[in-house]
Scaffold this motif. Structure first.
Motif, PDB file in Angstrom:
ATOM      1  N   GLY A  46       0.797  -1.221   0.000  1.00  0.00           N
ATOM      2  CA  GLY A  46       0.000   0.000   0.000  1.00  0.00           C
ATOM      3  C   GLY A  46       0.825   1.264   0.000  1.00  0.00           C
ATOM      4  O   GLY A  46       0.291   2.368  -0.002  1.00  0.00           O
ATOM      5  N   ASP A  90      -6.903  -1.100  -7.542  1.00  0.00           N
ATOM      6  CA  ASP A  90      -7.884  -1.369  -6.502  1.00  0.00           C
ATOM      7  C   ASP A  90      -8.010  -2.863  -6.245  1.00  0.00           C
ATOM      8  O   ASP A  90      -8.127  -3.305  -5.095  1.00  0.00           O
ATOM      9  N   GLN A  93      -5.022  -3.967  -4.203  1.00  0.00           N
ATOM     10  CA  GLN A  93      -5.138  -3.552  -2.807  1.00  0.00           C
ATOM     11  C   GLN A  93      -6.094  -4.454  -2.039  1.00  0.00           C
ATOM     12  O   GLN A  93      -5.871  -4.760  -0.865  1.00  0.00           O
ATOM     13  N   LEU A  94      -7.141  -4.910  -2.705  1.00  0.00           N
ATOM     14  CA  LEU A  94      -8.071  -5.831  -2.056  1.00  0.00           C
ATOM     15  C   LEU A  94      -7.389  -7.131  -1.678  1.00  0.00           C
ATOM     16  O   LEU A  94      -7.680  -7.719  -0.634  1.00  0.00           O
ATOM     17  N   TYR A  97      -5.309  -6.071   1.558  1.00  0.00           N
ATOM     18  CA  TYR A  97      -5.956  -5.337   2.653  1.00  0.00           C
ATOM     19  C   TYR A  97      -7.455  -5.608   2.769  1.00  0.00           C
ATOM     20  O   TYR A  97      -8.111  -5.024   3.619  1.00  0.00           O
ATOM     21  N   GLY A  98      -7.971  -6.492   1.939  1.00  0.00           N
ATOM     22  CA  GLY A  98      -9.410  -6.671   1.906  1.00  0.00           C
ATOM     23  C   GLY A  98      -9.963  -7.686   2.886  1.00  0.00           C
ATOM     24  O   GLY A  98     -11.182  -7.867   2.953  1.00  0.00           O
ATOM     25  N   ARG A 293      -6.907   2.402   0.368  1.00  0.00           N
ATOM     26  CA  ARG A 293      -7.347   1.166   1.030  1.00  0.00           C
ATOM     27  C   ARG A 293      -6.333   0.722   2.084  1.00  0.00           C
ATOM     28  O   ARG A 293      -6.706   0.195   3.134  1.00  0.00           O
ATOM     29  N   ALA A 297      -7.046   0.249   6.111  1.00  0.00           N
ATOM     30  CA  ALA A 297      -6.725  -1.012   6.778  1.00  0.00           C
ATOM     31  C   ALA A 297      -5.770  -0.782   7.948  1.00  0.00           C
ATOM     32  O   ALA A 297      -5.906  -1.403   9.008  1.00  0.00           O
TER      33      ALA A 297
END
Length: 303
Positions: A46, A90, A93-94, A97-98, A293, A297
């Motif tokens: 990130g 995106d 990142q998921l 950090y999702g 994101r 997180a």
């Protein structure tokens, strides 16, 4: 081929990819486990410096004829470069950090790529979910993360190198990549990588486009009038910097194989650039240092 990794590859009926050293046997799929604070990927995925390294991974991916053909045939990277980059970022990142959303994102990506197929520049049929080549796209993260660590963060010692590779294998499980399709260790990775470079990679049309500083890129969507008016002046130096850093973060063997010029002067310039980045970025406030994101997180983890 948008919304995440550009996973493509020849059809499963084609010749298999290089041997990863894994013995044939039962299914080696590992139950995916979401990432949490304390992992290397949590710390670096990130960070805004990721934006400097991701293009090198994309070049490595599309240098494979099948992946390059899939992007050439199915991606909107020419007509919607900013939108495509935003969706891919995106998605990435998921993955890290999702939490539980990461698992659904991995399933979504596989659904997205089920209908993507065609013929590559060598006349071989490809399908986006061919295991060996789906794994290759993921495998490109490892050498690029190591290059980014060397120039933009700090070089990894042997222990952290192994931790990073193990985490990338975990990430592969989230994306639906079977462990048996990946080299098991860093030591097994490099013979696999060298074979892929020597036998598969080439300067595809997409590689040439991505490394062309004259490539026409419009101003970002939502850019104000001032930025739109300045864009013809800003775009050329930004494009040259982008191509320079992307080329510099590629493994030297790949640069040589693809015929990409890189001089001792270029290397010194990249090291000076990296020194500035390593000095400045850690001093930035969190809202500027981390992507949205990742910031959310990190706040949630502290809370």
């Amino acid at each position: 081929m948008d919304g995440g990794h550009t996973h493509t590859g020849p059809d499963t009926g084609s010749a298999p990819g290089p041997d990863t050293g894994s013995a044939p046997g039962p299914d080696t799929r590992v139950e995916p486990v979401p990432f949490a604070p304390g992992s290397i990927l949590w710390d670096i995925a990130g960070d805004v410096r990721l934006l400097l390294s991701l293009p090198a991974a994309l070049v490595l991916q599309v240098a494979h004829p099948a992946v390059g053909a899939g992007v050439d045939d199915h991606s909107v990277f020419r007509t919607d470069p900013w939108g495509r980059a935003e969706r891919s970022l995106d998605s990435l990142q998921l993955w890290v950090y999702g939490g539980e959303q990461a698992l659904e994102e991995g399933r979504r990506l596989r659904r997205l790529h089920r209908t993507i197929s065609g013929t590559d520049t060598r006349g071989r049929a490809y399908h986006a979910l061919t295991p060996a080549h789906y794994a290759w796209v993921h495998a490109t993260a490892y050498p690029v993360f190591l290059s980014a660590a060397q120039y933009l963060f700090h070089p990894l010692d042997e222990t952290d190198d192994r931790r990073l590779y193990d985490e990338l294998l975990r990430l592969g499980s989230i994306l639906g990549i079977n462990r048996r399709d990946m080299p098991r260790t860093p030591q097994e990775f490099w013979p696999y990588f060298d074979t892929m470079v020597r036998e598969e990679l080439e300067k595809t049309a997409v590689v040439s486009e991505l490394l062309d500083p004259r490539r026409p890129i419009p101003p970002p969507p939502g850019a104000g009038r001032f930025l739109r008016r300045l864009w013809p002046v800003l775009r050329p130096p930004l494009a040259r910097l982008h191509v320079f850093v992307t080329t510099g973060l590629l493994p030297p063997a790949v640069r040589d194989h693809l015929g990409l010029p890189w001089t001792a002067c270029d290397e010194r310039r990249l090291r000076r650039f990296g020194t500035v980045v390593r000095t400045v970025v850690p001093l930035l406030p969190e809202r500027l240092r981390y992507l949205p994101r990742a910031r959310a997180a990190r706040r949630a983890a502290r809370g």
